[in-house]
Design a protein around this motif. Structure first.
Motif, mmCIF file in Angstrom:
data_model
loop_
_atom_site.group_PDB
_atom_site.id
_atom_site.type_symbol
_atom_site.label_atom_id
_atom_site.label_comp_id
_atom_site.label_asym_id
_atom_site.label_seq_id
_atom_site.Cartn_x
_atom_site.Cartn_y
_atom_site.Cartn_z
ATOM 1 N N LEU A 15 -58.054 28.616 26.336
ATOM 2 C CA LEU A 15 -58.081 29.892 25.625
ATOM 3 C C LEU A 15 -56.671 30.407 25.400
ATOM 4 N N SER A 16 -55.811 30.225 26.391
ATOM 5 C CA SER A 16 -54.424 30.673 26.222
ATOM 6 C C SER A 16 -53.712 29.888 25.127
ATOM 7 N N LEU A 17 -53.897 28.563 25.122
ATOM 8 C CA LEU A 17 -53.293 27.742 24.074
ATOM 9 C C LEU A 17 -53.828 28.112 22.697
ATOM 10 N N ALA A 18 -55.147 28.353 22.644
ATOM 11 C CA ALA A 18 -55.733 28.747 21.357
ATOM 12 C C ALA A 18 -55.154 30.075 20.903
ATOM 13 N N GLY A 19 -55.005 31.001 21.839
ATOM 14 C CA GLY A 19 -54.406 32.291 21.483
ATOM 15 C C GLY A 19 -52.977 32.132 21.019
ATOM 16 N N PHE A 20 -52.237 31.222 21.704
ATOM 17 C CA PHE A 20 -50.845 30.995 21.296
ATOM 18 C C PHE A 20 -50.775 30.449 19.873
ATOM 19 N N PHE A 21 -51.644 29.466 19.575
ATOM 20 C CA PHE A 21 -51.636 28.897 18.221
ATOM 21 C C PHE A 21 -52.103 29.908 17.191
ATOM 22 N N VAL A 22 -53.052 30.742 17.540
ATOM 23 C CA VAL A 22 -53.482 31.794 16.608
ATOM 24 C C VAL A 22 -52.328 32.742 16.334
ATOM 25 N N LEU A 23 -51.580 33.069 17.395
ATOM 26 C CA LEU A 23 -50.452 33.963 17.214
ATOM 27 C C LEU A 23 -49.384 33.334 16.317
ATOM 28 N N VAL A 24 -49.055 32.058 16.594
ATOM 29 C CA VAL A 24 -48.051 31.363 15.778
ATOM 30 C C VAL A 24 -48.528 31.251 14.338
ATOM 31 N N GLN A 30 -47.637 35.487 7.930
ATOM 32 C CA GLN A 30 -46.846 36.643 7.520
ATOM 33 C C GLN A 30 -45.542 36.191 6.857
ATOM 34 N N ILE A 31 -44.932 35.161 7.450
ATOM 35 C CA ILE A 31 -43.691 34.637 6.850
ATOM 36 C C ILE A 31 -43.947 34.080 5.452
ATOM 37 N N VAL A 32 -45.078 33.353 5.324
ATOM 38 C CA VAL A 32 -45.421 32.774 4.004
ATOM 39 C C VAL A 32 -45.642 33.879 2.979
ATOM 40 N N HIS A 33 -46.377 34.938 3.365
ATOM 41 C CA HIS A 33 -46.607 36.052 2.423
ATOM 42 C C HIS A 33 -45.296 36.743 2.041
ATOM 43 N N GLN A 34 -44.421 36.899 3.030
ATOM 44 C CA GLN A 34 -43.131 37.523 2.741
ATOM 45 C C GLN A 34 -42.315 36.651 1.784
ATOM 46 N N GLN A 35 -42.371 35.330 2.018
ATOM 47 C CA GLN A 35 -41.646 34.419 1.127
ATOM 48 C C GLN A 35 -42.231 34.446 -0.283
ATOM 49 N N ALA A 36 -43.548 34.591 -0.392
ATOM 50 C CA ALA A 36 -44.176 34.670 -1.733
ATOM 51 C C ALA A 36 -43.714 35.917 -2.467
ATOM 52 N N ARG A 37 -43.596 37.031 -1.725
ATOM 53 C CA ARG A 37 -43.115 38.270 -2.368
ATOM 54 C C ARG A 37 -41.667 38.098 -2.848
ATOM 55 N N ASP A 38 -40.870 37.413 -1.990
ATOM 56 C CA ASP A 38 -39.478 37.187 -2.400
ATOM 57 C C ASP A 38 -39.413 36.317 -3.663
ATOM 58 N N LEU A 39 -40.273 35.295 -3.746
ATOM 59 C CA LEU A 39 -40.275 34.430 -4.936
ATOM 60 C C LEU A 39 -40.677 35.219 -6.176
ATOM 61 N N ARG A 40 -41.652 36.152 -6.050
ATOM 62 C CA ARG A 40 -42.044 36.970 -7.210
ATOM 63 C C ARG A 40 -40.888 37.886 -7.653
ATOM 64 N N SER A 120 -38.805 28.190 -6.499
ATOM 65 C CA SER A 120 -39.284 27.625 -5.230
ATOM 66 C C SER A 120 -38.210 27.709 -4.147
ATOM 67 N N ARG A 121 -38.674 27.693 -2.935
ATOM 68 C CA ARG A 121 -37.819 27.640 -1.746
ATOM 69 C C ARG A 121 -38.478 26.705 -0.721
ATOM 70 N N TYR A 122 -37.614 26.232 0.187
ATOM 71 C CA TYR A 122 -38.193 25.475 1.280
ATOM 72 C C TYR A 122 -39.152 26.397 2.073
ATOM 73 N N LYS A 123 -40.328 25.892 2.336
ATOM 74 C CA LYS A 123 -41.352 26.721 2.998
ATOM 75 C C LYS A 123 -40.890 27.089 4.417
ATOM 76 N N SER A 124 -40.890 28.381 4.662
ATOM 77 C CA SER A 124 -40.406 28.879 5.963
ATOM 78 C C SER A 124 -41.558 28.948 6.984
ATOM 79 N N SER A 125 -41.214 28.857 8.284
ATOM 80 C CA SER A 125 -42.164 29.027 9.405
ATOM 81 C C SER A 125 -41.412 29.683 10.554
ATOM 82 N N VAL A 126 -42.162 29.993 11.591
ATOM 83 C CA VAL A 126 -41.535 30.690 12.703
ATOM 84 C C VAL A 126 -40.502 29.822 13.384
#
Length: 555
Positions: A15-24, A30-40, A120-126
């Motif tokens: 459950l902890s690992l699942a929570g960690f992956f859900v958080l990541v 959120q990073i992807v959505h922010q990057q999409a706004r920047d591209l627009r 386009s930009r290189y796709k960002s992640s945490v």
């Protein structure tokens, strides 16, 4: 580690690992959505660059983006990838992910002046945007999981220890021992259970104390019963007995369980017990115990009838003394009848002889009347002795000051004729001033009977010595003679009623056989004791010890 703890640790870890992956994943979204706004935003700047005079190449460099115009006939790899992304797409602008030169890019495709343009930009992640923060977060999360697992194992250990101690305490309570203390946190779920166990232990201790007191009282009651008690279980083993039963059976009964046949050696009693086990019925019988020769009233009673755990209670009541009393009563009646018959027969015979004509002879008349008078005196003495024995304690004691030497001299005066005829020397070793406070009537009878016994059973030219002294609060009076003596085996019986050592000489001397019995009864009524020391052919000494008043001192 038991399976339950392992399963709990595994579930928590997953459950902890699942929570960690859900958080990541959430952060990445959120990073992807922010990057999409920047591209627009870059796309809007690109569209307005014609009017504002902005260099599109400089715009791309400043925004770290790739601006790709997608021709109808793409030539470069990037153009081809973007053209592939357009296939099947709607005419409106959209955001998508593409793979260019082996790297994932996020691209915003839109139409500008009739042409499709991709920003386009290189796709960002945490882990690409903030790798240090990502690893710090990972370490924090791992440490949190470790702390949770540590807390789990510690709690489990505490729970297991609490369960172990409480289980151990239950075992100790069952074994009638004090429980060990249990230390628990105030919020522990086992606190109510521990409190119940402590309450149970206190209640059990209280009940054990009550049972112990009752058992002690019951044991004392059983041990002090005059009845012999024995309890036999279904295996025919002795599980309970008292001291009286040991005395009646003639040996000490051991405490450990053992067969009752080791103790019961009397066939009649063993047969009663066997019949009770066999038929489950009460048996009652009077019998004689083989080892002690005691007469007992035996009752054998079945307990727990009708169930498999049958027990048998054996109760023995000692009736030896009752049977002895009955025999003494029968003997007394027989002896009284015999003793009364002798003078009555003599009186009747001589009276009949006189009536048949012997009265006409003056010499015979005087002789027969003398015999009748003597026999009547003997009969009167016998009756008085019997009355004295029948109620020695009913006469109210009258305490008086008695001069002991005078009392002895008066008793000897009545025996002057016999003393002179047998040439007996009498010595009275009593201080003339010895006075005591006692019952004069009873003491007079005791002295007279002892002196009669010493004189009548003495030899010719014998000696009689009377001594007395006060020691403390007791008078010791001794009468010694040089008479025929008493065999040792008969000394225990001389105080029985009508018992004579030499029956022929007793009747010849005019004794009734009640003198020493009267002495014993009177001494007993005065809370004293009498003893004899005798040797055949040498003589006898009778010693009477009596309690006397506080003023019993020589005057």
């Amino acid at each position: 580690m038991n399976k339950r703890v392992f399963r709990r640790a595994l579930v928590i870890s997953l459950l902890s690992l699942a929570g960690f992956f859900v958080l990541v994943t959430t952060v990445n979204q959120q990073i992807v959505h922010q990057q999409a706004r920047d591209l627009r935003r870059v796309a809007r700047t690109y569209v307005t660059s014609d009017h504002d005079g902005v260099d599109r190449q400089a715009l791309a460099e400043s925004e770290a983006a790739f601006i790709t115009i997608i021709p109808d006939n793409p030539q470069t790899t990037r153009q081809k990838v973007m053209a592939d992304a357009l296939r099947g797409r709607r005419a409106k602008a959209f955001v998508t992910s593409v793979n260019v030169y082996g790297r994932t890019e996020q691209a915003y495709l839109f139409r500008d002046h009739g042409q499709w343009v991709a920003v386009s930009r290189y796709k960002s992640s945490v882990w690409t945007t903030a790798p240090e923060q990502f690893w710090i977060l990972t370490l924090i999360f791992a440490a949190l999981i470790a702390l949770i697992l540590l807390w789990l194992f510690r709690s489990e250990h505490q729970y297991q220890e609490a369960i172990r101690v409480m289980s151990h305490n239950l075992d100790r309570i069952r074994e009638k021992k004090e429980p060990d203390p249990v230390i628990l946190p105030p919020k522990s779920p086992f606190v109510p259970v521990a409190q119940r166990i402590n309450a149970l232990a206190a209640e059990q201790a209280h009940l054990r104390e009550k049972v112990a007191v009752r058992q002690s009282s019951f044991d004392r009651l059983i041990d002090n019963l005059p009845l012999g008690v024995m309890l036999i279980d279904t295996n025919k083993d002795v599980i309970l007995h008292n001291h009286a039963m040991s005395q009646l059976l003639g040996h000490q009964i051991p405490q450990p369980r053992h067969s009752y046949l080791d103790d019961v050696k009397t066939y009649a009693l063993a047969r009663m017990i066997e019949h009770t086990f066999r038929h489950e019925k009460t048996h009652h019988q009077e019998l004689t115990v083989l080892a002690t020769q005691k007469s007992v009233d035996a009752s054998v009673i079945p307990l727990n009838q009708g169930i498999s755990r049958l027990q048998v209670l054996v109760i023995l009541y000692d009736v030896t003394y009752l049977r002895q009393v009955e025999k003494m009563q029968l003997d007394f009646v027989g002896n009284v009848s015999h003793e009364l018959k002798t003078p009555v027969t003599a009186i009747a015979g001589f009276a009949e002889t006189l009536l048949n004509g012997a009265k006409n002879d003056p010499a015979t008349l005087d002789k027969f009347l003398g015999i009748i008078f003597d026999e009547s005196k003997r009969l009167t003495q016998l009756i008085n002795d019997i009355l004295t024995l029948s109620r020695p304690e009913t006469n109210q004691a009258v305490q008086a000051t008695v001069a002991l030497k005078k009392l002895v001299d008066d008793a000897l005066r009545n025996l002057d004729k016999v003393i002179k005829d047998k040439q007996i020397q009498v010595e009275v070793a009593i201080a003339p001033d010895l006075q005591i406070v006692t019952d004069e009537r009873k003491l007079t009878q005791i002295v007279r009977n002892l002196l009669n016994n010493a004189v009548f059973y003495n030899r010719l030219a014998g000696h009689v010595t009377i001594t007395a002294q006060v020691v403390g609060d007791h008078l010791s009076l001794a009468v010694a003679d040089t008479g025929i003596g008493i065999p040792e085996e008969e000394q225990a019986r001389i105080f029985e009623r009508f018992y004579r050592v030499d029956k022929a000489r007793s009747r010849h001397n005019g004794g009734t056989g009640l003198g020493l019995a009267i002495v014993a009864e009177l001494v007993k009524s005065m809370d004293g004791r009498v003893a004899v020391n005798s040797q055949v052919g040498v003589g006898s000494t009778f010693t009477v010890t009596l309690p006397v008043g506080q003023n019993n001192r020589p005057a």
